[in-house]
Design a protein around this motif. Structure first.
Motif, PDB file in Angstrom:
ATOM      1  N   ALA A   1      -1.293 -13.621  18.941  1.00 61.28           N
ATOM      2  CA  ALA A   1      -2.054 -13.629  17.687  1.00 61.28           C
ATOM      3  C   ALA A   1      -1.481 -12.679  16.643  1.00 61.28           C
ATOM      4  O   ALA A   1      -1.559 -12.931  15.450  1.00 61.28           O
ATOM      5  CB  ALA A   1      -3.521 -13.274  17.963  1.00 61.28           C
ATOM      6  N   GLY A   2      -0.919 -11.574  17.072  1.00 55.78           N
ATOM      7  CA  GLY A   2      -0.285 -10.633  16.158  1.00 55.78           C
ATOM      8  C   GLY A   2      -1.231 -10.043  15.142  1.00 55.78           C
ATOM      9  O   GLY A   2      -2.385  -9.713  15.434  1.00 55.78           O
ATOM     10  N   ALA A   3      -0.730  -9.921  13.899  1.00 57.20           N
ATOM     11  CA  ALA A   3      -1.491  -9.262  12.843  1.00 57.20           C
ATOM     12  C   ALA A   3      -2.753 -10.013  12.460  1.00 57.20           C
ATOM     13  O   ALA A   3      -3.606  -9.477  11.753  1.00 57.20           O
ATOM     14  CB  ALA A   3      -0.604  -9.080  11.615  1.00 57.20           C
ATOM     15  N   ALA A   4      -2.904 -11.252  12.960  1.00 61.42           N
ATOM     16  CA  ALA A   4      -4.105 -12.014  12.624  1.00 61.42           C
ATOM     17  C   ALA A   4      -5.356 -11.387  13.216  1.00 61.42           C
ATOM     18  O   ALA A   4      -6.461 -11.585  12.685  1.00 61.42           O
ATOM     19  CB  ALA A   4      -3.965 -13.451  13.112  1.00 61.42           C
ATOM     20  N   VAL A   5      -5.236 -10.656  14.293  1.00 59.77           N
ATOM     21  CA  VAL A   5      -6.423 -10.092  14.942  1.00 59.77           C
ATOM     22  C   VAL A   5      -6.376  -8.581  15.072  1.00 59.77           C
ATOM     23  O   VAL A   5      -7.348  -7.976  15.493  1.00 59.77           O
ATOM     24  CB  VAL A   5      -6.616 -10.700  16.352  1.00 59.77           C
ATOM     25  CG1 VAL A   5      -6.848 -12.188  16.269  1.00 59.77           C
ATOM     26  CG2 VAL A   5      -5.430 -10.385  17.254  1.00 59.77           C
ATOM     27  N   MET A   6      -5.242  -7.953  14.723  1.00 61.49           N
ATOM     28  CA  MET A   6      -5.161  -6.514  14.947  1.00 61.49           C
ATOM     29  C   MET A   6      -4.160  -5.883  13.996  1.00 61.49           C
ATOM     30  O   MET A   6      -3.238  -6.542  13.510  1.00 61.49           O
ATOM     31  CB  MET A   6      -4.745  -6.229  16.396  1.00 61.49           C
ATOM     32  CG  MET A   6      -3.380  -6.773  16.752  1.00 61.49           C
ATOM     33  SD  MET A   6      -3.102  -6.987  18.535  1.00 61.49           S
ATOM     34  CE  MET A   6      -3.435  -5.364  19.137  1.00 61.49           C
TER      35      MET A   6
ATOM     36  N   VAL B   1      -1.709   0.015  16.337  1.00 60.97           N
ATOM     37  CA  VAL B   1      -1.233  -0.046  17.720  1.00 60.97           C
ATOM     38  C   VAL B   1      -0.116   0.965  17.946  1.00 60.97           C
ATOM     39  O   VAL B   1      -0.071   1.669  18.955  1.00 60.97           O
ATOM     40  CB  VAL B   1      -0.748  -1.477  18.063  1.00 60.97           C
ATOM     41  CG1 VAL B   1      -0.085  -1.493  19.428  1.00 60.97           C
ATOM     42  CG2 VAL B   1      -1.917  -2.448  18.025  1.00 60.97           C
ATOM     43  N   VAL B   2       0.802   1.066  16.977  1.00 61.70           N
ATOM     44  CA  VAL B   2       1.886   2.044  17.084  1.00 61.70           C
ATOM     45  C   VAL B   2       1.323   3.455  17.165  1.00 61.70           C
ATOM     46  O   VAL B   2       1.726   4.266  18.010  1.00 61.70           O
ATOM     47  CB  VAL B   2       2.846   1.901  15.881  1.00 61.70           C
ATOM     48  CG1 VAL B   2       3.855   3.058  15.868  1.00 61.70           C
ATOM     49  CG2 VAL B   2       3.584   0.574  15.951  1.00 61.70           C
ATOM     50  N   GLN B   3       0.381   3.753  16.301  1.00 64.24           N
ATOM     51  CA  GLN B   3      -0.210   5.099  16.296  1.00 64.24           C
ATOM     52  C   GLN B   3      -0.996   5.372  17.575  1.00 64.24           C
ATOM     53  O   GLN B   3      -1.066   6.517  18.036  1.00 64.24           O
ATOM     54  CB  GLN B   3      -1.140   5.252  15.084  1.00 64.24           C
ATOM     55  CG  GLN B   3      -0.443   5.123  13.741  1.00 64.24           C
ATOM     56  CD  GLN B   3       0.668   6.155  13.570  1.00 64.24           C
ATOM     57  OE1 GLN B   3       0.514   7.317  13.946  1.00 64.24           O
ATOM     58  NE2 GLN B   3       1.799   5.723  13.037  1.00 64.24           N
ATOM     59  N   LEU B   4      -1.557   4.333  18.172  1.00 61.16           N
ATOM     60  CA  LEU B   4      -2.332   4.499  19.405  1.00 61.16           C
ATOM     61  C   LEU B   4      -1.420   4.723  20.612  1.00 61.16           C
ATOM     62  O   LEU B   4      -1.654   5.626  21.430  1.00 61.16           O
ATOM     63  CB  LEU B   4      -3.196   3.252  19.628  1.00 61.16           C
ATOM     64  CG  LEU B   4      -3.882   3.118  20.997  1.00 61.16           C
ATOM     65  CD1 LEU B   4      -4.888   4.247  21.202  1.00 61.16           C
ATOM     66  CD2 LEU B   4      -4.559   1.761  21.116  1.00 61.16           C
ATOM     67  N   LEU B   5      -0.367   3.904  20.718  1.00 64.40           N
ATOM     68  CA  LEU B   5       0.462   3.941  21.919  1.00 64.40           C
ATOM     69  C   LEU B   5       1.444   5.104  21.929  1.00 64.40           C
ATOM     70  O   LEU B   5       1.850   5.560  23.005  1.00 64.40           O
ATOM     71  CB  LEU B   5       1.226   2.623  22.063  1.00 64.40           C
ATOM     72  CG  LEU B   5       0.389   1.371  22.311  1.00 64.40           C
ATOM     73  CD1 LEU B   5       1.295   0.157  22.486  1.00 64.40           C
ATOM     74  CD2 LEU B   5      -0.498   1.528  23.528  1.00 64.40           C
ATOM     75  N   GLY B   6       1.849   5.588  20.762  1.00 65.33           N
ATOM     76  CA  GLY B   6       2.826   6.669  20.701  1.00 65.33           C
ATOM     77  C   GLY B   6       2.423   7.898  21.507  1.00 65.33           C
ATOM     78  O   GLY B   6       3.172   8.357  22.386  1.00 65.33           O
ATOM     79  N   PRO B   7       1.231   8.476  21.260  1.00 63.81           N
ATOM     80  CA  PRO B   7       0.824   9.663  22.020  1.00 63.81           C
ATOM     81  C   PRO B   7       0.656   9.390  23.513  1.00 63.81           C
ATOM     82  O   PRO B   7       0.938  10.260  24.345  1.00 63.81           O
ATOM     83  CB  PRO B   7      -0.518  10.051  21.376  1.00 63.81           C
ATOM     84  CG  PRO B   7      -0.489   9.433  20.021  1.00 63.81           C
ATOM     85  CD  PRO B   7       0.286   8.167  20.172  1.00 63.81           C
TER      86      PRO B   7
ATOM     87  N   VAL C   1     -13.716  -4.424  19.950  1.00 65.89           N
ATOM     88  CA  VAL C   1     -13.007  -4.326  21.235  1.00 65.89           C
ATOM     89  C   VAL C   1     -11.791  -3.425  21.088  1.00 65.89           C
ATOM     90  O   VAL C   1     -11.551  -2.531  21.906  1.00 65.89           O
ATOM     91  CB  VAL C   1     -12.580  -5.722  21.723  1.00 65.89           C
ATOM     92  CG1 VAL C   1     -11.671  -5.612  22.947  1.00 65.89           C
ATOM     93  CG2 VAL C   1     -13.796  -6.564  22.035  1.00 65.89           C
ATOM     94  N   LEU C   2     -11.029  -3.642  20.010  1.00 66.75           N
ATOM     95  CA  LEU C   2      -9.832  -2.836  19.801  1.00 66.75           C
ATOM     96  C   LEU C   2     -10.187  -1.378  19.529  1.00 66.75           C
ATOM     97  O   LEU C   2      -9.453  -0.467  19.944  1.00 66.75           O
ATOM     98  CB  LEU C   2      -9.014  -3.422  18.648  1.00 66.75           C
ATOM     99  CG  LEU C   2      -8.517  -4.856  18.880  1.00 66.75           C
ATOM    100  CD1 LEU C   2      -7.840  -5.406  17.635  1.00 66.75           C
ATOM    101  CD2 LEU C   2      -7.572  -4.901  20.068  1.00 66.75           C
ATOM    102  N   GLU C   3     -11.307  -1.160  18.866  1.00 66.40           N
ATOM    103  CA  GLU C   3     -11.748   0.227  18.654  1.00 66.40           C
ATOM    104  C   GLU C   3     -12.062   0.895  19.990  1.00 66.40           C
ATOM    105  O   GLU C   3     -11.707   2.060  20.230  1.00 66.40           O
ATOM    106  CB  GLU C   3     -12.985   0.251  17.747  1.00 66.40           C
ATOM    107  CG  GLU C   3     -12.701  -0.125  16.312  1.00 66.40           C
ATOM    108  CD  GLU C   3     -13.974  -0.146  15.470  1.00 66.40           C
ATOM    109  OE1 GLU C   3     -15.032   0.313  15.982  1.00 66.40           O
ATOM    110  OE2 GLU C   3     -13.921  -0.620  14.327  1.00 66.40           O
ATOM    111  N   ARG C   4     -12.741   0.160  20.883  1.00 72.19           N
ATOM    112  CA  ARG C   4     -13.066   0.729  22.198  1.00 72.19           C
ATOM    113  C   ARG C   4     -11.794   0.959  23.020  1.00 72.19           C
ATOM    114  O   ARG C   4     -11.668   1.962  23.712  1.00 72.19           O
ATOM    115  CB  ARG C   4     -14.028  -0.209  22.944  1.00 72.19           C
ATOM    116  CG  ARG C   4     -14.523   0.342  24.283  1.00 72.19           C
ATOM    117  CD  ARG C   4     -15.416   1.555  24.070  1.00 72.19           C
ATOM    118  NE  ARG C   4     -15.859   2.184  25.286  1.00 72.19           N
ATOM    119  CZ  ARG C   4     -16.903   1.804  26.016  1.00 72.19           C
ATOM    120  NH1 ARG C   4     -17.642   0.760  25.642  1.00 72.19           N
ATOM    121  NH2 ARG C   4     -17.241   2.480  27.100  1.00 72.19           N
ATOM    122  N   VAL C   5     -10.864   0.021  22.911  1.00 69.87           N
ATOM    123  CA  VAL C   5      -9.586   0.195  23.598  1.00 69.87           C
ATOM    124  C   VAL C   5      -8.906   1.462  23.108  1.00 69.87           C
ATOM    125  O   VAL C   5      -8.367   2.250  23.897  1.00 69.87           O
ATOM    126  CB  VAL C   5      -8.680  -1.035  23.374  1.00 69.87           C
ATOM    127  CG1 VAL C   5      -7.242  -0.725  23.790  1.00 69.87           C
ATOM    128  CG2 VAL C   5      -9.207  -2.228  24.147  1.00 69.87           C
TER     129      VAL C   5
END
Length: 809
Positions: free
Chosen positions: A540-545, A550-556, A509-513
């Protein structure tokens, strides 16, 4: 009529000056040009209208009353002398409305002029005179109705003219198609609307309009004439009822309300969809919602609505009409779905603002549930169940739509009922075990998320989350993917959520996101995805992702939307920047790769906060908070790797001290946080301290904001130990001068104490500095300590003030 732009500009300037000097004479002369034939008439009428709207109220204040009264009479009579082109008549009508309503409200001319116009509007011999009279009356009433606090002065006109306006409408409606006069009908309807929506409630007039509506609804509703007529007459009824709801009890409408008006509002929903004009239906539904909502506090409406809806057959028919005609997503075009899928996702949500049929049907449906309670909810479940069982896809979509928006009203005592429905009907659609259209699948996924709170068993939640996750990971349609993301987010934010309910395959799911987010163009779609990421980080934090990912994804994505926020002042883009910034700060605070976080965020956040780039205040505020958070959440072990970036941030924060803006305290706290970070890693230098303290010395000359001064005290605490004795003495004297200034200006104890903490820190490092303090400042320090002890919130600052007072004495 002058062609040359320069000459036209000069002419307009001359006219405005003339108008300001002698408004009545200028208006009178301009009317003379306007009623003449040719292009000069159009130009003069347009300029006259503009001058009157912009300047009449102010420029005519000192004109003699007799002159203004004569002008109103002359204005009306000259418009009525000869037939005018429609554009000229329209502009002059607006001008007359402003002038006449101003002077009528002030009592500066007789009713006679208006009476003559009313008489002319009733005669049938000369059509253009009737049109002219109705035009002038319409704009007079419209302008009068808009005058705040003075609309009551027009009550005699409203009351006297309303029956005649309705009679003119009835006359037009009774004519054959060949004799149908739409212009006269529309003008008469506009006049009647002003009378009914602003003047006192006229029961007879409104009921005549109700009868007209019923007659029109019973006839052929497919013609243009029928649409025009129903929209205009329906507007009079609905606006009159909505405006005067609180006065209906005293209006004498009594049984007619429940026997005539409520049935009309409900009959507007009769199938098939599209039978009546959309605006007519929307207004009827909006008025029904208003009436239902006001029953909470109005005894008359409570009794009328209670009696009307006491008949379960009426309730069942109305619910069935609302759901099957207006909530079945018939307005969703599959070409639009493919062309702009993100808009279709947003459209599926419950929108509290809107005036289309679907929105108004939603609101009326919710108002019924709010007012009717179990008396409406009971038959509602039965009706929705019948629609689900009908086999009709449209009916099923409508039922799901109704169920989704009404979760707050229908859930009580029905949780088990919905869970059974989820297992038996929704899950087969979501998992693909039962084929269905994209429209139906969207609603099934959406309603599953809206009712997430009813699914409390962890094992059952796991099954639902797995099905939704599979849609996100594997479905090819953007609308379905985004809707499933929205539903997963509902489950994550629900009080029953536990990380264990997420499937082991949630990484897909996170990959698709990560693949979908950079491709989205609509700010609302981006916020939808970011909401899921933020909720997962919180719950959940680092337990699931991977928070570094996330930082690298949201920055751009943030950088892209920041650029859009600079180029486009759309508030939704600014809100999107704010939410992206908040999510980045949240991820940064928990990520493990500090250098990567600095690299991803610093450039973007500094771009947002740059005064040369115009972004929303909310977005800039969140960006400053992010710059404040970066050094605080960076491990000291990583400080050496980010020292160069940290110094860039320090220089930028200090540079911002030269301007006055709302987030200046946060900017100064960011500077202090950078120095603390550099010190913790042994990277701080005297040059860093002197740079940070240059901002302190600059701001101490004028600052009195408590938060800002406390932030400056933090900089001093972080930097003072790095200074040379001479620099420390300079800072001490600057802080003492600042404290003296605040004491003389009567500043708050918190502000004064914050500055005292600065020189106390200097003297702690170089005790000889105490000798230069004068007795008045020592006394002020003690006074401020006593006055402000209840306000002190920072333990370190409180201790510093106590130590300063003791040492000074």
């Amino acid at each position: 009529s002058v062609v040359d732009k320069a000459e036209r500009g000069a002419a307009e300037q001359y006219l405005v000056q003339s108008f300001l000097a002698a408004p009545c004479a200028t208006v009178d002369a301009s009317i003379g040009v306007a009623v003449a034939a040719g292009p000069a008439g159009i130009a003069a009428s347009t300029m006259l209208k503009r001058m009157i709207i912009d300047n009449w109220r102010a420029s005519s204040a000192n004109a003699p009353p007799a002159e203004k009264s004569a002008l109103v009479t002359s204005f009306a009579s000259r418009v009525m002398q000869a037939e005018l082109p429609a554009p000229v008549l329209r502009q002059l009508g607006v001008g007359f409305g402003v002038v006449a309503s101003c002077e009528y409200a002030a009592g500066l001319f007789e009713q006679t002029t208006i009476d003559h116009l009313i008489a002319a509007s009733a005669q049938r011999e000369v059509r253009w005179q009737r049109v002219h009279a109705l035009t002038l009356l319409h704009h007079f009433l419209k302008s009068g109705a808009s005058r705040r606090g003075q609309a009551g002065a027009f009550e005699p006109v409203f009351a006297g003219f309303a029956p005649q306006a309705v009679a003119a409408m009835e006359e037009c409606l009774g004519a054959s198609d060949q004799m149908w006069d739409e212009t006269v009908f529309v003008l008469a309807a506009k006049c009647a609307l002003r009378c009914c929506a602003v003047g006192r409630f006229d029961t007879a007039v409104v009921l005549r309009c109700v009868d007209i509506c019923n007659t029109l609804m019973a006839g052929d509703t497919s013609t243009e004439r029928a649409h025009v007529s129903m929209n205009r007459v329906g507007k009079i009824v609905t606006r009159g009822i909505a405006k005067h709801c609180s006065a209906l009890a005293a209006s004498g409408i009594g049984e007619s309300f429940a026997g005539a008006v409520l049935p009309l509002l409900c009959n507007a929903t009769m199938p098939p969809a599209g039978r009546y004009p959309g605006k007519f239906v929307s207004r009827a539904l909006a008025t029904l919602q208003t009436v239902l909502t006001l029953t909470v506090s109005d005894e008359f409406l409570t009794a009328a609505v209670g009696g009307f809806f006491g008949d379960e057959a009426v309730v069942r028919q109305l619910i069935g009409n609302l759901v099957s005609c207006f909530l079945c997503d018939a307005d969703v075009d599959m070409d639009d779905w493919r062309r702009d899928p993100e808009r279709c996702v947003v459209a599926a949500e419950l929108d509290e603002d809107g005036d289309d049929e679907t929105h108004c049907a939603q609101q009326a449906w919710l108002a019924m549930l709010l007012v009717g309670g179990d008396d409406v909810a009971r038959p509602a479940w039965s009706i929705l169940s019948d629609l689900f069982a009908s086999g009709s896809e449209e009916a099923t979509i409508g039922a799901l739509h109704a169920l989704g928006v009404a979760y707050d009203y229908l859930a009580a005592g029905q949780e088990a009922h919905f869970r059974e429905f989820l297992r038996a009907r929704l899950m087969p659609l979501i998992t693909g075990a039962q084929g269905c259209s994209l429209k139906l699948l969207r609603r099934a996924v959406w309603v599953t998320g809206m009712w997430c709170f009813t699914v409390t068993d962890a094992a059952e939640r796991h099954v639902v989350q797995s099905a939704l996750a599979n849609l996100v990971a594997s479905h090819s349609d953007t609308v379905i993917v985004l809707t499933a993301i929205r539903s997963i987010e509902n489950y994550v934010t629900d009080d029953n959520f536990t990380p264990e309910e997420l499937p082991q395959t949630f990484g897909s799911v996170l990959e698709r996101v990560g693949a979908v987010l950079p491709t989205l163009n609509d700010p609302d779609s981006v916020k939808l995805v970011v909401a899921l990421l933020s909720s997962l980080m919180s719950k959940a934090g680092a337990a699931v992702m991977s928070l570094d990912a996330v930082v690298q994804l949201l920055g751009p994505v943030l950088k892209q939307y920041v650029q859009r926020a600079v180029d486009d002042d759309d508030r939704s883009i600014g809100a999107c920047v704010m939410e992206l910034t908040q999510a980045l700060a949240q991820a940064t605070a928990q990520c493990t790769d500090a250098p990567a976080a600095w690299a991803a965020l610093l450039d973007v956040a500094m771009f947002v906060t740059n005064p040369e780039h115009t972004v929303s205040l909310m977005a800039a505020s969140e960006a400053w908070e992010l710059l404040f958070a970066l050094p605080r959440c960076t491990p000291s072990a990583a400080a050496a790797h980010v020292a160069a970036d940290a110094r860039r941030l320090l220089a930028f924060a200090v540079e911002s001290a030269a301007r006055d803006f709302e987030d200046l305290p946060t900017a100064m706290r960011a500077a202090a946080a950078v120095v603390f970070l550099l010190r913790s890693a042994g990277e701080a230098t005297a040059a860093d301290a002197e740079l940070a303290l240059s901002a302190v010395q600059h701001l101490l000359t004028s600052a009195d904001n408590e938060q800002l001064l406390e932030a400056l005290a933090c900089i001093v605490e972080a930097s003072a130990a790095l200074l040379s004795p001479d620099a420390l003495a300079t800072l001490f004297r600057c802080a003492v001068d600042g404290a003296s200034r605040l004491k003389s200006e009567g500043a708050s104890a918190l502000a004064f104490n914050a500055v005292c903490a600065m020189f106390a820190r200097c003297a702690q490092l170089q005790p000889a500095l105490w000798a230069s303090l004068d007795g008045g400042l020592i006394a002020g320090l003690l006074d401020a300590l006593v006055e402000g002890h209840d306000e002190m919130t920072d333990e370190y600052q409180a201790r510093a003030i106590v130590n300063a007072a003791v040492a000074a004495v």
